[in-house]
Design a protein around this motif. Structure first.
Motif, PDB file in Angstrom:
ATOM      1  N   ARG A   1       5.579 -15.342  13.873  1.00 44.97           N
ATOM      2  CA  ARG A   1       4.200 -15.155  13.415  1.00 44.97           C
ATOM      3  C   ARG A   1       4.028 -15.353  11.912  1.00 44.97           C
ATOM      4  O   ARG A   1       3.086 -16.017  11.464  1.00 44.97           O
ATOM      5  CB  ARG A   1       3.707 -13.758  13.814  1.00 44.97           C
ATOM      6  N   ARG A   2       4.929 -14.809  11.101  1.00 45.09           N
ATOM      7  CA  ARG A   2       4.731 -14.891   9.656  1.00 45.09           C
ATOM      8  C   ARG A   2       4.948 -16.297   9.106  1.00 45.09           C
ATOM      9  O   ARG A   2       4.664 -16.553   7.942  1.00 45.09           O
ATOM     10  CB  ARG A   2       5.636 -13.890   8.931  1.00 45.09           C
TER      11      ARG A   2
ATOM     12  N   ARG B   1       3.450 -18.825  10.716  1.00 41.97           N
ATOM     13  CA  ARG B   1       2.332 -19.579  11.271  1.00 41.97           C
ATOM     14  C   ARG B   1       1.069 -19.476  10.422  1.00 41.97           C
ATOM     15  O   ARG B   1       0.054 -20.085  10.757  1.00 41.97           O
ATOM     16  CB  ARG B   1       2.007 -19.103  12.689  1.00 41.97           C
TER      17      ARG B   1
END
Length: 438
Positions: free
Chosen positions: A138-139, A141
């Motif tokens: 996630r981090r 993206r």
């Protein structure tokens, strides 16, 4: 022929070092555009932070698997540079494996350790490529990484894999030529990893092996010199700047805010007007409130920006970002660095700064981002190399409120209540305890 190679190598090496030094001077100048601040107190604690955070990567080990892989890459990058020293000296002195006769039986053990590290670097980089491009952590993206920043990380990881592969290829061809007693390839003893790769190269002719060994040697060192000059333009500049940034990190408790004495004095007078009789006469107008551009930030803020690894741990921990707000502490640091670079280019073009009609506030960082911050310090806590995005946010926000009187209606109401009632609530001080009646 060896002399010609040494001359060519010398020219390439000097050019690479010169270009790197020139860019390093520009970055140093850009950092020093910020306000001066004294961060030389408590040297013992600062050295401890450098050893634990920058060298020991203490905060990385909150996630052990990622930390171990990162440590492999980090240790490989640092330690294998000892092998780079031999390659550089070989190139300058027209020698081959200069340290082998000096170190004797220790030499093959040392090279074997470097080869094991090279394999670990390849594995670590491969895993990180998968995490970024297949698993889509996630981090990684975030839209603040769109474009060049996302490509930059991939370029570095691929480059490190290629450099380590060239290192192993060079050693393997060298080992086969040693076994054949070919030319100047004197026996050094077996190497751990390349010794197992020799069967791949055994069928090849000696002249082709020399071509492979020399080709891998040149590509490896040219790749290292190219990487050296790519570093100042990349987020991987943190490899160098994480050390001074950890040393100069803020030693104050994370909840402590930086007060302005002039403002603090006025508040004290408001709370207790009797202090006015003993107040010293003012020496002039109060200092500028907050920061609008990089010149108003401190040099440590700008060092933070250049030290940012863009790892996204700050943004992943930010409650405002988690709840969908526009704020990304990582973007704050990237924007600050971009503005410093833009100012630096203006200085290079004109011999000094000329107003370009832009500023860090609004042209790079919006009011919406700044007002989303809850000042919780999660970003400061999570950063592996002591970067403080919150300090930049609060200084920019202070400028908005105190220089431009720009604040949401809810904030203005609170400010008015504090000014008139000495509390955030809309109650007269005389009526504040009225709730106890009855």
């Amino acid at each position: 022929m060896h002399i010609v190679q040494a001359i060519v190598f010398l020219v390439v090496f000097v050019a690479a070092v010169y270009l790197f030094a020139r860019k390093a001077r520009q970055i140093r100048r850009n950092i020093l555009l910020g306000r001066d601040v004294d961060l030389t107190d408590h040297p013992g604690q600062r050295w401890r932070n450098l050893l634990l955070l920058a060298l020991g990567q203490k905060k990385m080990f909150r996630k052990p698997l990622v930390a171990v892989l990162h440590f492999f890459v980090y240790a490989g990058f640092i330690i294998i540079n000892l092998e780079i020293l031999e390659i550089v000296l070989d190139g300058l002195l027209a020698k081959h494996r200069l340290f082998s006769p000096i170190l004797g039986g220790l030499y093959p053990w040392l090279i074997s350790a470097f080869e094991v590290l090279a394999v670990l670097v390849i594995i670590g980089c491969a895993v990180f490529l998968i995490r970024r491009n297949v698993l889509h952590i996630r981090r990684f993206r975030g839209h603040d990484l769109d474009g060049w920043p996302r490509s930059d990380a991939n370029y570095i990881l691929i480059t490190e894999i290629v450099l380590m592969t060239l290192f192993l290829t060079m050693n393997t061809a060298d080992q086969v030529l040693q076994i054949r007693h070919y030319g100047h390839y004197a026996a050094t003893g077996p190497f751990l990893v390349s010794g197992h790769l020799m069967p791949i190269f055994n069928p090849l002719s000696s002249w082709l092996l020399v071509l492979i060994e020399r080709g891998a040697w040149w590509l490896h060192i040219l790749g290292v010199l190219a990487f050296l000059n790519y570093l100042p333009y990349s987020k991987h500049l943190h490899i160098l700047l994480s050390f001074p940034n950890s040393y100069y990190g803020d030693l104050n408790p994370k909840g402590k805010m930086e007060n302005m004495p002039a403002v603090q004095h006025e508040v004290q007078l408001m709370m207790d007007p009797s202090l006015a009789a003993n107040a010293p006469a003012g020496d002039g107008p109060p200092p500028k409130f907050g920061a609008k551009d990089i010149f108003d930030l401190t040099w440590k803020n700008l060092l933070d920006a250049y030290s940012c690894t863009e790892c996204g741990r700050c943004t992943a921990a930010c409650p405002a970002n988690i709840t969908g707000k526009k704020l990304s502490p990582r973007k704050i640091m990237m924007d600050t660095r971009d503005r410093a670079e833009a100012v630096g280019k203006i200085i290079d073009q004109h011999g000094g700064f000329q107003d370009d009609g832009k500023s860090l506030l609004r042209d790079y960082i919006s009011e919406e981002e700044l007002r989303a911050c809850t000042t919780c310090n999660a970003c400061v806590q999570e950063c592996p190399v002591s970067i403080n995005p919150l300090h930049i946010i609060t200084q920019l926000r202070r400028h908005l409120v105190m220089e431009e009187s720009s604040a949401p209606a809810e904030w203005n109401a609170m400010f008015s209540n504090i000014e008139n009632n000495m509390a955030p609530w809309k109650f007269s001080p005389d009526d504040r305890d009225a709730w106890v009646n009855g």
